[in-house]
Design a protein around this motif. Structure first.
Motif, PDB file in Angstrom:
ATOM      1  N   LYS A   2      -1.252   1.991  -2.470  1.00 41.91           N
ATOM      2  CA  LYS A   2      -1.716   1.401  -1.213  1.00 41.91           C
ATOM      3  C   LYS A   2      -3.117   0.831  -1.433  1.00 41.91           C
ATOM      4  N   LEU A   3      -3.321  -0.401  -1.017  1.00 43.13           N
ATOM      5  CA  LEU A   3      -4.633  -1.037  -1.146  1.00 43.13           C
ATOM      6  C   LEU A   3      -5.258  -1.150   0.234  1.00 43.13           C
ATOM      7  N   ILE A   4      -6.456  -0.551   0.354  1.00 43.53           N
ATOM      8  CA  ILE A   4      -7.197  -0.633   1.615  1.00 43.53           C
ATOM      9  C   ILE A   4      -8.183  -1.787   1.462  1.00 43.53           C
ATOM     10  N   GLY A   5      -8.121  -2.741   2.371  1.00 44.52           N
ATOM     11  CA  GLY A   5      -9.018  -3.893   2.243  1.00 44.52           C
ATOM     12  C   GLY A   5      -9.061  -4.718   3.499  1.00 44.52           C
ATOM     13  N   SER A   6      -9.316  -6.007   3.309  1.00 50.54           N
ATOM     14  CA  SER A   6      -9.230  -6.942   4.423  1.00 50.54           C
ATOM     15  C   SER A   6      -8.694  -8.248   3.870  1.00 50.54           C
ATOM     16  N   GLY A  25       4.386  -3.851  -6.743  1.00 53.11           N
ATOM     17  CA  GLY A  25       4.452  -3.805  -5.282  1.00 53.11           C
ATOM     18  C   GLY A  25       3.420  -2.823  -4.731  1.00 53.11           C
ATOM     19  N   TYR A  26       2.961  -3.041  -3.513  1.00 50.11           N
ATOM     20  CA  TYR A  26       1.986  -2.140  -2.900  1.00 50.11           C
ATOM     21  C   TYR A  26       1.971  -2.370  -1.392  1.00 50.11           C
ATOM     22  N   GLU A  27       1.452  -1.364  -0.709  1.00 55.25           N
ATOM     23  CA  GLU A  27       1.268  -1.488   0.734  1.00 55.25           C
ATOM     24  C   GLU A  27      -0.151  -1.993   0.953  1.00 55.25           C
ATOM     25  N   PHE A  28      -0.330  -2.912   1.887  1.00 53.36           N
ATOM     26  CA  PHE A  28      -1.666  -3.471   2.130  1.00 53.36           C
ATOM     27  C   PHE A  28      -2.158  -3.071   3.513  1.00 53.36           C
ATOM     28  N   SER A  29      -3.330  -2.443   3.541  1.00 51.55           N
ATOM     29  CA  SER A  29      -3.925  -2.073   4.823  1.00 51.55           C
ATOM     30  C   SER A  29      -5.075  -3.032   5.109  1.00 51.55           C
ATOM     31  N   ASP A  30      -4.902  -3.893   6.087  1.00 49.91           N
ATOM     32  CA  ASP A  30      -5.849  -4.966   6.406  1.00 49.91           C
ATOM     33  C   ASP A  30      -6.782  -4.486   7.530  1.00 49.91           C
ATOM     34  N   ILE A  50     -14.942  -2.040   0.761  1.00 49.92           N
ATOM     35  CA  ILE A  50     -13.577  -2.262   0.305  1.00 49.92           C
ATOM     36  C   ILE A  50     -13.630  -3.144  -0.938  1.00 49.92           C
ATOM     37  N   PRO A  51     -12.648  -3.033  -1.841  1.00 47.97           N
ATOM     38  CA  PRO A  51     -11.369  -2.330  -1.749  1.00 47.97           C
ATOM     39  C   PRO A  51     -11.430  -0.849  -2.137  1.00 47.97           C
ATOM     40  N   VAL A  52     -10.360  -0.144  -1.655  1.00 46.14           N
ATOM     41  CA  VAL A  52     -10.084   1.230  -2.073  1.00 46.14           C
ATOM     42  C   VAL A  52      -8.598   1.258  -2.455  1.00 46.14           C
ATOM     43  N   LEU A  53      -8.291   1.881  -3.576  1.00 49.05           N
ATOM     44  CA  LEU A  53      -6.887   1.979  -4.003  1.00 49.05           C
ATOM     45  C   LEU A  53      -6.419   3.427  -3.929  1.00 49.05           C
ATOM     46  N   GLU A  58      -4.587  10.038  -6.350  1.00 46.90           N
ATOM     47  CA  GLU A  58      -5.827   9.361  -6.776  1.00 46.90           C
ATOM     48  C   GLU A  58      -6.321   8.398  -5.703  1.00 46.90           C
ATOM     49  N   VAL A  59      -7.648   8.430  -5.498  1.00 47.07           N
ATOM     50  CA  VAL A  59      -8.284   7.459  -4.597  1.00 47.07           C
ATOM     51  C   VAL A  59      -9.418   6.821  -5.392  1.00 47.07           C
ATOM     52  N   ILE A  60      -9.361   5.504  -5.563  1.00 44.53           N
ATOM     53  CA  ILE A  60     -10.335   4.820  -6.425  1.00 44.53           C
ATOM     54  C   ILE A  60     -11.141   3.813  -5.615  1.00 44.53           C
ATOM     55  N   PHE A  61     -12.474   3.895  -5.747  1.00 44.37           N
ATOM     56  CA  PHE A  61     -13.387   2.954  -5.073  1.00 44.37           C
ATOM     57  C   PHE A  61     -13.827   1.883  -6.068  1.00 44.37           C
ATOM     58  N   ASP A  62     -14.155   0.709  -5.559  1.00 44.77           N
ATOM     59  CA  ASP A  62     -14.803  -0.380  -6.297  1.00 44.77           C
ATOM     60  C   ASP A  62     -13.796  -1.167  -7.156  1.00 44.77           C
TER      61      ASP A  62
END
Ligand SMILES: N[C@@H](CCC(=O)N[C@@H](CS)C(=O)NCC(=O)O)C(=O)O
Length: 193
Positions: A2-6, A25-30, A50-53, A58-62
């Motif tokens: 899942k990608l957290i972003g805009s 494939g991934y889920e996108f959180s806008d 953002i982004p955060v993966l 695992e949660v990865i910043f930058d």
């Protein structure tokens, strides 16, 4: 994944281009990080960026660290020292453009002759002039992660009215050549604005 972003962030777009190119494939959180989704951003990343993966536990910043994570996970090509410097140049210009945009959105006139704005403008001009030369010398012929970062940064600068394509003929022509790369159209910030 899942990608957290805009939908408008150039740092998020580079990761979207990478995932599209890798066929992952991934889920996108806008999120609207300066508006109604601020609380969600606070929960996601203490640095409020953002982004955060997310991948399993695992949660990865930058974006740069996310690239390293995805490189391992998806067996993507490594980045050599020359390419690391390209990323640093691209990030330098991008960070300064984000700083100018946020200053402008704070109601401040960024065209004023003030040290902080002058330093940002000088960095943008200097790095873009160097990148223009490198594009002319075919340094970005291959569609790899540095090329995706350059595309996202330059296109975003034009989209936000901070860069004038006329000043960068090689970069502009290079951008036009990349139009059919995976994920370019679906991640265009203009369709989100
Ligand atoms: N070094 C970070 C930069 C990320 C970044 O600046 N993202 C912007 C969105 S384009 C952001 O979250 N800005 C929030 C802020 O500056 O308050 C990365 O590469 O991920």
């Amino acid at each position: 994944m899942k990608l957290i972003g805009s939908a408008t962030s150039p740092y998020v777009r580079r990761i979207r281009l990478l995932l599209a190119d890798a066929g992952q494939g991934y889920e996108f959180s806008d999120l609207n990080i300066y508006g109604e989704d601020r609380e969600e951003l606070r929960r996601q990343n203490p640095t409020l960026k953002i982004p955060v993966l997310h991948d399993g536990d695992e949660v990865i910043f930058d974006s740069r660290v996310i690239y390293r994570y995805l490189q391992d996970k998806l067996d993507l090509p490594g980045i050599n020292w020359k390419q690391e410097n390209l990323l640093t140049m691209i990030d330098g210009a991008n960070d300064s453009m984000v700083a100018l945009l946020l200053t402008q959105r704070s109601g401040i006139d960024i065209s004023e002759d003030k040290l902080f704005y002058n330093l940002q403008r000088e960095r943008i001009e200097q790095t873009l002039a160097e990148l223009e030369k490198l594009v002319a010398d075919d340094a970005f012929e291959v569609w790899n992660y540095p090329a995706m970062c350059l595309y996202s940064m330059f296109d975003w600068g034009v989209f936000r009215g901070l860069l004038d394509t006329a000043g960068y003929p090689h970069l502009s022509a290079w951008l036009a050549e990349q139009q059919d790369r995976p994920g370019i159209h679906s991640s265009d910030p203009r369709t989100a604005a």
